[in-house]
Design a protein around this motif. Structure first.
Motif, PDB file in Angstrom:
ATOM      1  N   UNK A 375       0.940  -1.360   0.066  1.00 37.38           N
ATOM      2  CA  UNK A 375      -0.063  -0.045  -0.051  1.00 37.38           C
ATOM      3  C   UNK A 375       0.792   1.343   0.027  1.00 37.38           C
ATOM      4  N   UNK A 376       2.234   1.153   0.605  1.00 34.91           N
ATOM      5  CA  UNK A 376       2.791   2.506   0.693  1.00 34.91           C
ATOM      6  C   UNK A 376       3.471   2.813  -0.846  1.00 34.91           C
ATOM      7  N   UNK A 377       3.825   1.651  -1.408  1.00 29.10           N
ATOM      8  CA  UNK A 377       4.253   1.905  -2.675  1.00 29.10           C
ATOM      9  C   UNK A 377       3.249   2.420  -3.586  1.00 29.10           C
ATOM     10  N   UNK A 378       2.167   2.076  -3.518  1.00 26.29           N
ATOM     11  CA  UNK A 378       0.914   2.575  -4.132  1.00 26.29           C
ATOM     12  C   UNK A 378       0.773   3.864  -4.167  1.00 26.29           C
ATOM     13  N   UNK A 379       0.912   4.298  -2.949  1.00 20.87           N
ATOM     14  CA  UNK A 379       0.766   5.695  -2.319  1.00 20.87           C
ATOM     15  C   UNK A 379       1.844   6.563  -3.073  1.00 20.87           C
TER      16      UNK A 379
END
Length: 712
Positions: A375-379
């Motif tokens: 999820x942080x990579x997507x952000x």
């Protein structure tokens, strides 16, 4: 042909028909578009019992009008006695005492009253419930409504005299979704049809409208994965059916709160700068306005994902400048409550590079340990590649996030960007060296040098000490210094409670060292300690692969065949996520080949050996890994596969490497980036693969590769 005629809801109709005779009330309650009316009409068409039907209207808030309409519907089946008609003229306060029992006595086997939500809070609604309570055994009152607000059914429910069907019962099944999409004339393979149904959470109207939007498109298969609530058919539906009926203040709340994944009174009050959000959310959920509770105890909610997509698109259309400010307030709210992941997501969505950098520097390692790298990579993707790579500090940390999310290209781009900039301090310089050691663009020797330079800035107790020590231990082990390697692993393992991911890899290293020394008891103990550190989110991380494999070896030695198969499955999943770390793929593939060879699975062992060789090809220097590979291939009973290509249809090592990526959705450009080659080189190799496998398409090459045992 109407949507109701396209797909029979057989399972739901069967469940409705199976309601016991002594259950007078049947409730179908769900948001708009879930097919309540369609299901009731299909039931009436397929059931031999008599059905009377009334669709409620706003004017039916007048109880006299509602009861007369019910009487006329019953009269279409059999005559209604004059005394019953006369009783309908009694004062409103007396209708429940005489008129309702008389109507109930003459009711057919099934009386349907649809759209009862239009009568909410009126005398008419109370009479509907009184009618259900007065029905004789064998008769049912079937109610269709968007919510049960104002229907006090607790008494009937406690007596087992109320059958309730909600959104989970009305969702499309897999077969129903495929049939509905095909019935619209949209040609979609089953895989894409089911994917569409999953993303729409089985919402019938949504799947139907999405299929209509794809009908006749030459790129329907590709476009099916891109249909959102912002598409014309869907957004028009939501505006007309949902938003148009709501007051302006509620619409404003819906649009602005759609910037939030999880909704609660506190965060909505803070982000929208208002009061009473918790009460409004509870009301929206009770009314089934595409708002559902997540955790009733914590009073948190979420929008249906397609509804949320429409709301966000509508917000951007109506208030294009509002969204960044809303995200900034959300980031601040979550950061103050130590909720790092949503804080990072909202800061990035706001385009706030400074806040995102601060949050990733402070919380990035912790988020990785918690299994939240994806999820942080997507952000970070939302922030933009340029913004991430222009700050050496953010690039060095983002590279770790991308690597643990299994994103090879982005991790490599972050390393390139960080290497090309001057580090502002020793801490940042160490971070860049640590990322270089992990991605190992300079092979095993470069990994060792980078890990040593990174280690100079770390001391026991520092946040990145465990990670640095395990990388240094791995590199020293690859260069043949097992004494130093195990010492580094032991130091990293002692940090397990606070830094579980690197500690788990260190313990796996100690477990493999013990196994190599034939100390089965120590190997098993280290392996279980390593597994205990991995939470649900981090079990699929690439760094978990060595833990799964050493546990598989222990299971093999103890004769636990079930655990052995399960652990190999977990190892395969983690192996896919390990691709940014070529040294890890090489080492793990060698171990996997040995373990499966010991299990007597020569085919699996050979495939793992091929993968090991392909990973070794990505390392400019290989240390002891090359020696292990040569010993393995000798044990497999063949010459070095890297040179001969025996059993591989004559494919070279480079061509096999390309073949392994053909079953993925990667384009040629992305494959080139993954393999660190030019696009023209990859194009030439793909052409060679096609020629040697006698294939004319990518799909045919994959099929042929699988038949030859070159692909799983």
């Amino acid at each position: 042909m109407t949507r109701g005629e396209l797909v029979p809801r057989r399972r739901l109709i069967t469940d409705l028909a199976a309601v016991r005779d002594d259950v007078p009330l049947i409730l179908l309650v769900a948001p708009p578009g879930y097919g309540k009316s369609i299901a009731l009409r299909q039931w009436a068409a397929r059931d031999q019992r008599s059905f009377a039907w009334v669709t409620a209207e706003p004017a039916d808030r007048d109880p006299h009008r509602l009861l007369r309409r019910i009487a006329r519907a019953i009269g279409e089946i059999h005559p209604v006695e004059p005394a019953t008609w006369r009783s309908l003229s009694a004062p409103a306060s007396e209708l429940a005492g005489e008129a309702v029992p008389r109507l109930a006595a003459t009711a057919p086997e099934v009386l349907v009253i649809d759209d009862v939500h239009l009568l909410r809070g009126t005398p008419g609604q109370q009479l509907v419930l009184a009618l259900a309570e007065s029905l004789p055994t064998g008769s049912h009152l079937a109610i269709g409504a968007r919510s049960r607000l104002g229907l006090p059914v607790g008494g009937l429910r406690s007596q087992g005299r109320c059958a309730e069907f909600g959104p989970s019962d009305l969702r499309l099944s897999r077969a129903e979704a495929i049939n509905l999409i095909r019935a619209t004339g949209t040609a979609l393979p089953a895989e894409q049809a089911l994917g569409l149904n999953r993303r729409f959470e089985g919402w019938p109207a949504g799947v139907y409208l999405a299929a209509l939007s794809l009908r006749g498109r030459s790129d329907a298969v590709r476009a099916a994965g891109q249909v959102t609530g912002a598409d014309a058919y869907l957004s028009e539906y939501f505006r007309e059916v949902v938003l148009a009926a709501e007051p302006a203040d509620t619409v404003r709340f819906l649009l602005r709160s759609a910037t939030l994944d999880t909704l609660s009174g506190g965060v909505c009050d803070a982000v929208l700068r208002r009061h009473g959000s918790g009460q409004l959310l509870a009301g929206l959920a009770v009314r089934n306005l595409f708002v559902a509770p997540i955790h009733p105890a914590s009073r948190s909610y979420r929008y249906h994902p397609v509804f949320r997509e429409m709301l966000l698109a509508e917000l951007r259309r109506r208030e294009p400048a509002a969204e960044p400010a809303l995200h900034r307030r959300a980031a601040t709210w979550f950061e103050r409550r130590d909720q790092a992941e949503p804080a990072v997501r909202h800061a990035a969505a706001a385009g706030d590079t400074r806040a995102t950098t601060r949050l990733v520097l402070r919380h990035g390692r912790g988020l990785i340990n918690e299994g939240r790298a994806g999820p942080v990579a997507d952000a970070l993707d939302g922030l933009g590649r340029g913004a991430v790579e222009q700050d050496v500090r953010l690039a060095a940390r983002a590279g770790w996030v991308y690597a643990f999310a299994g994103r090879t290209l982005q991790a490599g781009a972050c390393l390139t960007a960080a290497t090309g900039q001057a580090a502002p301090d020793a801490k940042t310089a160490a971070a860049v060296e640590r990322l270089r050691a992990a991605l190992a663009p300079g092979g095993v020797d470069g990994m060792l040098g980078s890990a040593r330079r990174a280690a100079r800035a770390e001391r026991p107790g520092s946040p990145w000490y465990a990670t640095t020590m395990v990388l240094l231990g791995v590199a020293e082990g690859f260069t043949g210094n097992t004494v130093l390697a195990t010492a580094r692993f032991a130091r990293a393992a002692r940090t397990g409670a606070e830094y579980p991911v690197p500690a788990a890899l260190a313990l796996a290293g100690l477990a493999w060292h013990a196994a190599d020394q034939h100390d089965c008891a120590a190997s098993a103990a280290y392996a279980e300690e390593s597994a205990a550190l991995l939470g649900p989110g981090s079990r699929t991380y690439g760094w978990a692969v060595m833990t799964h494999l050493v546990r598989a070896r222990v299971a093999l030695e103890t004769g636990d065949a079930t655990a052995f198969r399960l652990l190999l499955g977990e190892a395969a999943e983690a192996m896919e996520q390990a691709r940014p770390f070529p040294w890890l793929v090489a080492a793990a593939s060698l171990r996997l080949s040995r373990v499966t060879l010991d299990a007597g699975d020569h085919t699996a062992a050979s495939k793992a050996a091929v993968r090991a060789r392909l990973a070794l090809d990505q390392l400019t220097t290989t240390g002891v890994l090359a020696e292990r590979y040569r010993a393995l291939t000798a044990d497999l009973g063949r010459e070095s596969a890297a040179d001969t290509g025996a059993g591989t249809a004559g494919l070279t090592a480079a061509e096999q490497r390309v073949l392994l990526l053909l079953p993925t959705h990667l384009t040629l450009n992305q494959i080139a980036g993954e393999l660190r080659l030019s696009r023209n080189t990859v194009k030439t190799q793909v052409a060679a693969v096609y020629r040697k496998l006698s294939a004319s398409t990518r799909a045919a090459a994959v099929v042929q590769g699988r038949e030859l045992g070159l692909l799983d």
